[in-house]
Design an enzyme around this catalytic site. Structure first.
Site, PDB file in Angstrom:
ATOM      1  N   ASP A   1       0.837  -1.201   0.000  1.00 12.05           N
ATOM      2  CA  ASP A   1       0.000   0.000   0.000  1.00 12.05           C
ATOM      3  C   ASP A   1       0.869   1.248   0.000  1.00 12.05           C
ATOM      4  OD1 ASP A   1      -2.124  -1.594   0.022  1.00 12.05           O
ATOM      5  OD2 ASP A   1      -2.825  -1.092   2.052  1.00 12.05           O
ATOM      6  N   ALA A   2       1.980   1.186   0.765  1.00 10.46           N
ATOM      7  CA  ALA A   2       2.834   2.365   0.892  1.00 10.46           C
ATOM      8  C   ALA A   2       3.472   2.709  -0.453  1.00 10.46           C
ATOM      9  CB  ALA A   2       3.920   2.102   1.934  1.00 10.46           C
TER      10      ALA A   2
ATOM     11  N   ASP B   1       0.829   4.183  -2.702  1.00  4.31           N
ATOM     12  CA  ASP B   1       0.530   5.572  -2.346  1.00  4.31           C
ATOM     13  C   ASP B   1       1.645   6.505  -2.814  1.00  4.31           C
ATOM     14  OD1 ASP B   1      -1.803   4.804  -1.237  1.00  4.31           O
ATOM     15  OD2 ASP B   1      -1.097   4.804   0.835  1.00  4.31           O
TER      16      ASP B   1
ATOM     17  N   SER C   1     -28.287 -16.249   8.639  1.00  7.44           N
ATOM     18  CA  SER C   1     -27.217 -17.108   9.151  1.00  7.44           C
ATOM     19  C   SER C   1     -27.841 -18.129  10.101  1.00  7.44           C
ATOM     20  CB  SER C   1     -26.146 -16.272   9.820  1.00  7.44           C
ATOM     21  OG  SER C   1     -26.722 -15.539  10.850  1.00  7.44           O
ATOM     22  N   LEU C   2     -27.021 -18.900  10.758  1.00  5.58           N
ATOM     23  CA  LEU C   2     -27.534 -19.964  11.622  1.00  5.58           C
ATOM     24  C   LEU C   2     -27.078 -19.738  13.054  1.00  5.58           C
ATOM     25  CD1 LEU C   2     -26.590 -23.029   9.384  1.00  5.58           C
ATOM     26  CD2 LEU C   2     -28.910 -22.289   9.938  1.00  5.58           C
TER      27      LEU C   2
ATOM     28  N   GLU D   1     -26.518 -32.596   8.141  1.00 11.01           N
ATOM     29  CA  GLU D   1     -25.607 -32.583   6.993  1.00 11.01           C
ATOM     30  C   GLU D   1     -24.399 -31.716   7.306  1.00 11.01           C
ATOM     31  OE1 GLU D   1     -28.890 -30.410   5.292  1.00 11.01           O
ATOM     32  OE2 GLU D   1     -27.476 -29.204   4.126  1.00 11.01           O
TER      33      GLU D   1
ATOM     34  N   LYS E   1     -21.711 -28.807   7.512  1.00  9.77           N
ATOM     35  CA  LYS E   1     -21.731 -27.359   7.289  1.00  9.77           C
ATOM     36  C   LYS E   1     -20.481 -27.040   6.485  1.00  9.77           C
ATOM     37  CE  LYS E   1     -22.314 -22.972   9.672  1.00  9.77           C
ATOM     38  NZ  LYS E   1     -21.237 -22.212   9.073  1.00  9.77           N
TER      39      LYS E   1
ATOM     40  N   ASP F   1     -17.597 -25.074   4.679  1.00  8.63           N
ATOM     41  CA  ASP F   1     -16.907 -23.824   4.981  1.00  8.63           C
ATOM     42  C   ASP F   1     -16.584 -23.094   3.680  1.00  8.63           C
ATOM     43  OD1 ASP F   1     -15.763 -21.852   6.419  1.00  8.63           O
ATOM     44  OD2 ASP F   1     -13.998 -22.987   7.048  1.00  8.63           O
TER      45      ASP F   1
ATOM     46  N   ARG G   1     -24.593 -13.614  -0.390  1.00 13.33           N
ATOM     47  CA  ARG G   1     -25.484 -13.279   0.712  1.00 13.33           C
ATOM     48  C   ARG G   1     -25.472 -11.787   1.025  1.00 13.33           C
ATOM     49  NH1 ARG G   1     -24.795 -16.281   6.367  1.00 13.33           N
ATOM     50  NH2 ARG G   1     -24.074 -14.427   7.405  1.00 13.33           N
TER      51      ARG G   1
ATOM     52  N   GLU H   1     -23.737 -23.636  -1.082  1.00 20.85           N
ATOM     53  CA  GLU H   1     -22.419 -23.134  -0.705  1.00 20.85           C
ATOM     54  C   GLU H   1     -21.412 -23.341  -1.824  1.00 20.85           C
ATOM     55  OE1 GLU H   1     -22.810 -21.928   2.276  1.00 20.85           O
ATOM     56  OE2 GLU H   1     -20.808 -21.589   3.112  1.00 20.85           O
TER      57      GLU H   1
ATOM     58  N   TYR I   1     -28.311 -26.822  -0.785  1.00 23.48           N
ATOM     59  CA  TYR I   1     -28.882 -27.358   0.456  1.00 23.48           C
ATOM     60  C   TYR I   1     -30.223 -26.746   0.859  1.00 23.48           C
ATOM     61  CZ  TYR I   1     -26.065 -23.405   2.229  1.00 23.48           C
ATOM     62  OH  TYR I   1     -25.483 -22.189   2.429  1.00 23.48           O
TER      63      TYR I   1
ATOM     64  N   LYS J   1     -31.713 -29.495  10.498  1.00 20.88           N
ATOM     65  CA  LYS J   1     -32.893 -28.739  10.061  1.00 20.88           C
ATOM     66  C   LYS J   1     -34.145 -29.558  10.338  1.00 20.88           C
ATOM     67  CE  LYS J   1     -30.114 -26.881   6.327  1.00 20.88           C
ATOM     68  NZ  LYS J   1     -29.693 -27.002   4.941  1.00 20.88           N
TER      69      LYS J   1
ATOM     70  N   LYS K   1     -21.228 -26.782  15.818  1.00 18.87           N
ATOM     71  CA  LYS K   1     -19.870 -26.505  15.371  1.00 18.87           C
ATOM     72  C   LYS K   1     -18.866 -27.525  15.917  1.00 18.87           C
ATOM     73  CE  LYS K   1     -19.237 -22.991  13.321  1.00 18.87           C
ATOM     74  NZ  LYS K   1     -19.353 -21.560  13.562  1.00 18.87           N
TER      75      LYS K   1
ATOM     76  N   CYS L   1      -6.962   7.309  27.876  1.00 20.18           N
ATOM     77  CA  CYS L   1      -7.189   6.828  26.516  1.00 20.18           C
ATOM     78  C   CYS L   1      -5.922   7.055  25.681  1.00 20.18           C
ATOM     79  CB  CYS L   1      -8.365   7.586  25.914  1.00 20.18           C
ATOM     80  SG  CYS L   1      -8.561   7.269  24.155  1.00 20.18           S
TER      81      CYS L   1
ATOM     82  N   CYS M   1      -6.738   9.896  22.900  1.00 21.02           N
ATOM     83  CA  CYS M   1      -7.010  11.317  23.127  1.00 21.02           C
ATOM     84  C   CYS M   1      -6.557  11.786  24.502  1.00 21.02           C
ATOM     85  CB  CYS M   1      -8.498  11.611  22.945  1.00 21.02           C
ATOM     86  SG  CYS M   1      -9.530  10.948  24.251  1.00 21.02           S
TER      87      CYS M   1
ATOM     88  N   CYS N   1     -13.149   5.270  27.450  1.00 20.93           N
ATOM     89  CA  CYS N   1     -12.664   6.638  27.321  1.00 20.93           C
ATOM     90  C   CYS N   1     -13.875   7.558  27.460  1.00 20.93           C
ATOM     91  CB  CYS N   1     -12.017   6.799  25.948  1.00 20.93           C
ATOM     92  SG  CYS N   1     -11.853   8.508  25.440  1.00 20.93           S
TER      93      CYS N   1
ATOM     94  N   CYS O   1     -12.683  12.391  21.173  1.00 20.94           N
ATOM     95  CA  CYS O   1     -11.698  11.320  21.019  1.00 20.94           C
ATOM     96  C   CYS O   1     -11.695  10.915  19.547  1.00 20.94           C
ATOM     97  CB  CYS O   1     -12.079  10.137  21.905  1.00 20.94           C
ATOM     98  SG  CYS O   1     -11.043   8.697  21.610  1.00 20.94           S
TER      99      CYS O   1
HETATM  100  S1  IVH Z   1     -28.740 -23.824   5.713  1.00 23.44           S
HETATM  101  C1  IVH Z   1     -31.493 -19.981   6.944  1.00 23.44           C
HETATM  102  N1  IVH Z   1     -26.974 -25.669   5.295  1.00 23.44           N
HETATM  103  O1  IVH Z   1     -23.641 -21.494   6.970  1.00 23.44           O
HETATM  104  C2  IVH Z   1     -30.103 -20.421   6.762  1.00 23.44           C
HETATM  105  N2  IVH Z   1     -26.197 -23.445   5.585  1.00 23.44           N
HETATM  106  O2  IVH Z   1     -23.664 -19.930   9.416  1.00 23.44           O
HETATM  107  C3  IVH Z   1     -30.039 -21.621   5.896  1.00 23.44           C
HETATM  108  N3  IVH Z   1     -23.785 -23.226   5.366  1.00 23.44           N
HETATM  109  O3  IVH Z   1     -25.176 -18.680   5.608  1.00 23.44           O
HETATM  110  C4  IVH Z   1     -28.671 -22.106   5.759  1.00 23.44           C
HETATM  111  N4  IVH Z   1     -23.345 -25.328   4.950  1.00 23.44           N
HETATM  112  O4  IVH Z   1     -23.618 -20.061   4.112  1.00 23.44           O
HETATM  113  C5  IVH Z   1     -27.170 -24.361   5.520  1.00 23.44           C
HETATM  114  N5  IVH Z   1     -25.525 -27.419   4.869  1.00 23.44           N
HETATM  115  C6  IVH Z   1     -25.731 -26.134   5.096  1.00 23.44           C
HETATM  116  C7  IVH Z   1     -24.676 -25.216   5.127  1.00 23.44           C
HETATM  117  C8  IVH Z   1     -24.956 -23.876   5.396  1.00 23.44           C
HETATM  118  C9  IVH Z   1     -22.831 -24.121   5.092  1.00 23.44           C
HETATM  119  C10 IVH Z   1     -23.523 -21.798   5.608  1.00 23.44           C
HETATM  120  C11 IVH Z   1     -24.446 -20.855   4.916  1.00 23.44           C
HETATM  121  C12 IVH Z   1     -25.044 -20.002   5.981  1.00 23.44           C
HETATM  122  C13 IVH Z   1     -24.029 -20.161   7.069  1.00 23.44           C
HETATM  123  C14 IVH Z   1     -24.623 -19.875   8.428  1.00 23.44           C
END
Ligand code: IVH
Length: 711
Positions: free
Chosen positions: A51-52, A55, A100-101, A132, A134, A136, A155, A190, A242, A306, A330, A435, A438, A453, A459
């Site tokens: 970046d430097a 710039d 999200s979940l 199922e 999750k 990544d 999203r 995903e 999914y 689910k 998790k 702080c 400031c 602070c 500040c």
């Molecule tokens: S169901 C209403 N199923 O996890 C939400 N999500 O932490 C329905 N993800 O935003 C999501 N694997 O991007 C669902 N088998 C799976 C998933 C999954 C990964 C992600 C998804 C969601 C995030 C939430």
């Protein structure tokens, strides 16, 4: 860097000594290298220049242009804003929000989730769930109309995502057309990269001197969010479907059958998806998936459960950001040991002093970690918020050997210290009482774990963080005015408080010159900015309340509050009138589902504190605040205050309340002159009598269901 190395090296000759010819050459070269650097940064996710350095080259370019204005090129780098890549994508509003979940970390959390679901539905019997992996990766919504892929969106903030249609077309697992699909079908899933493809991509990146990716998730995200879809084409992305979003006809009656239907339509679905009869079976499947995790060939970070019955999923609905019918279980966090090199203090929007650990970089679960949170001063001392020992009271010194804990994409934290390895050079840490930004006092209020602070808007750290929050996505979301620009404007004293943003054009617009001559700004980007600011003078009440950055008030609560008061004048009037802890105005505020006494107190204090209120009033004077419109404002109960009493037979009390609120009604626990409707089941007692005395309309459960169209 791919720039020709035989071009003139910059900064060798003083700008004042440049000849016209040398200046012309250097401007050509600078336009080329800066253009390349931009492409590398935004286009190929592989920045080559620091970046430097970037710039410095840009400054040199401007200095030469200032000396030879007539040599300024049509494609001058000075006219290009260093926009974040996401600014280049079109925006797509999701018809069905992408949420999200919620998380479960232990087996007990899973049992509790099932208990909560059945309680909400009033079910005694066991309930079936799908389980199922999750994945990544990053979620994607694919919209098909008439069986043809017409749109793909990330999203984003859940309500509005980025249009990545061209890129999604490059992903092999994503069908372009479907046979026998509903006319409108949104498929959610995903995008991810396999381990093998990730290694391969990094080898190729390294071979051409480009940046390698830290992990498959980053590689997948960087590859999908590309302005140039040709680059996406070269990146081996995959997709698991999914769930569904907007639909013209249901795919099936159950989650499991819906997944089978998606597979039949040609989507990849995860082979480890399984139907489970109860929490025990869910946890057993979690263990099986956990055992296979290392050999799957792609990253997963947990298991998603689910509710299988889609009718029950509909009844369960959503909290503000997560569904009630699903949860992510998790995998345990990953751990590593390293040296704590220093502790820095960051000052946040609300003045909180947060200690940040600077670490000797260490790899934790595939990600290089060099910063971690230390929470607060007690945590460093080995004490919890009540003064009881944690880590058996072991305190943390600078120079110590510390353990890092990283779970998913949450900020890593320091969880332990090895005192046997403490060196003689290690030093106990003194938490500052002023702080660092400031110099104001930093005080800890009774019962607060955090030192804050007291400088408020004087500040600079707080002022800047508040401004960044103000323009953030959930707030005013002004195109071209992000964190970087806010920092620039604040450090130049152009914008000291939110109201100043709306006077920028008046103060500097006529001299557009002033903005346009600054680094990173051109004629067009400056006038675009003023237009974008004008666009946001009209703002929804919920967004405004959130943008004010009042402690404890998140975007979901801000919207609930906005829905309750409707207009700015009703809201500010109520906040001015409220007395903390008592009276009608206070009761109305804490009666809002999701607003507790702590948040309410913080709101009232902010709206009554003289300096803060004056700043808010200065801001609102520039705005046209829109009335909060409920999505379901045409429902027959929108805006009505409803009370449920007695026993309900077709739904639980929690379900009735959530449903009524989703239709825009206010649900209260007690009958008063303000009640519009009492829904009374068998066994209704004093509330029914009080309603009769007050002349409040009273109906039974069936009438209620008929009224809201659920009969
Ligand atoms: S169901 C209403 N199923 O996890 C939400 N999500 O932490 C329905 N993800 O935003 C999501 N694997 O991007 C669902 N088998 C799976 C998933 C999954 C990964 C992600 C998804 C969601 C995030 C939430």
């Amino acid at each position: 860097m791919t720039a020709n190395s035989d071009q003139p090296a910059t900064s060798q000759i003083d700008v004042d000594d440049l000849t016209r010819t040398a200046a012309t050459d250097e401007l050509t070269w600078l336009s080329y290298v800066l253009g390349q650097a931009n492409d590398d940064y935004h286009g190929s996710d592989a920045p080559q220049m620091s970046d430097a350095e970037y710039d410095a080259l840009k400054r040199r370019n401007m200095a030469i242009e200032a000396r030879f204005p007539d040599l300024k090129r049509g494609d001058s780098p000075s006219d290009q804003v260093g926009a974040a890549p996401i600014d280049g994508f079109g925006k797509i509003t999701h018809v069905v929000r992408m949420l999200s979940l919620g998380n479960a970390f232990t087996d007990e959390d899973v049992v509790e989730f099932d208990r909560r679901v059945r309680k909400y539905l009033g079910l005694e019997d066991a309930l079936a769930y799908t389980a199922e992996p999750k994945i990544d990766g990053l979620s994607l919504s694919l919209r098909y109309e008439g069986g043809v892929l017409i749109q793909a969106a990330t999203r984003g903030d859940g309500a509005v995502g980025e249009d990545v249609t061209a890129n999604a077309r490059m992903v092999q697992d994503i069908p372009q057309t479907l046979k026998n699909a509903p006319d409108v079908l949104e498929v959610r899933g995903e995008v991810y990269m396999s381990h093998a493809d990730f290694e391969d991509l990094n080898t190729r990146q390294e071979a051409r001197g480009a940046k390698s990716f830290a992990n498959p998730r980053n590689a997948a995200a960087g590859s999908l969010r590309q302005l140039n879809a040709e680059i996406t084409k070269d990146r081996p992305l995959r997709f698991f479907a999914y769930a569904s979003g907007d639909l013209s006809a249901p795919l099936a009656d159950t989650q499991n059958a819906a997944i089978e239907r998606l597979a039949a339509l040609g989507f990849s679905t995860n082979p480890l998806t399984q139907l489970c009869d109860d929490p025990e079976a869910m946890i057993a499947h979690y263990r099986r998936i956990e055992e296979q995790r290392a050999t799957l060939g792609y990253d997963i970070d947990g298991v998603v459960y689910k509710v299988n019955d889609l009718g029950l999923q509909r009844r369960l609905g959503f909290r503000s950001t997560t569904p009630r019918w699903a949860i992510a279980h998790k995998f345990p966090a990953e751990l590593a040991w390293t040296t704590l090199e220093a502790i820095d203090i960051q000052v946040g929007r609300t003045g909180a002093l947060s200690p940040v650990a600077r670490l000797k970089p260490v790899t934790v679960g595939g990600v290089v970690v060099s910063n971690a949170t230390l929470h607060n001063e007690d945590y460093i001392k080995g004490l919890d918020s009540k003064g009881a020992p944690i880590r058996e009271g072991r305190d943390i010194w600078v120079g110590d050997w510390v353990q890092i804990y990283r779970a998913g994409d949450v900020i890593p934290k320091i969880c332990d210290v090895d005192l046997a390895k403490r060196l003689a050079t290690a030093q106990a840490y003194e938490f500052p009482e002023t702080c660092p930004e400031c110099g104001s006092h930093a005080v800890r209020e009774e019962g607060d774990a955090v030192r804050r602070c007291v400088g408020g808007m004087i500040c600079p750290a707080q002022a800047v963080e508040k401004l960044k929050h103000f323009v953030s996505r959930g707030g005013f979301d002004i195109d071209g005015l992000g964190a970087k620009q806010v920092e620039q404007f604040h450090s130049d004293a152009w914008v000291k408080e939110p109201a100043d943003i709306f006077t920028l054009r008046d103060r500097f617009g006529s001299g557009l010159q002033q903005l346009k001559n600054r680094e990173g700004w051109g004629d067009k980007s400056a006038s675009n900015l003023f237009d974008a600011i004008d666009d946001k003078r009209r703002i929804g009440l919920g967004r405004l309340i959130f943008a004010l950055g009042i402690r404890h008030v998140g975007d979901a609560s801000a919207n609930l509050i906005a829905n309750r008061y409707g207009t700015w004048s009703a809201f500010e009037g109520a906040m001015t009138a409220a007395v903390i802890g008592e009276g009608d105005a206070w009761e109305t505020l804490i009666d809002i589902d999701g607003v507790g006494a702590v948040m309410a107190g913080s709101l009232v204090r902010a709206m009554q504190e003289e300096a803060e209120r004056a700043s808010i009033d200065r801001l609102v004077a520039h705005l046209d605040v829109q009335e909060a419109v409920q999505v379901t404002s045409d429902s027959p109960v929108a805006g009505k205050t409803v009370v449920f009493t007695g026993s309900l037979e077709k739904m639980t009390r929690a379900e009735a309340k959530a449903r009524a609120e989703s239709l825009g009604a206010k649900v209260s626990g007690s009958v008063s002159a303000k009640t519009d409707l009492l829904v009374a089941g068998p066994g209704a007692g004093s509330k029914a009598k009080k309603a009769a005395d007050l002349g409040v309309e009273t109906i039974d459960e069936d009438d209620w269901l008929a009224l809201i169209g659920d009969a």
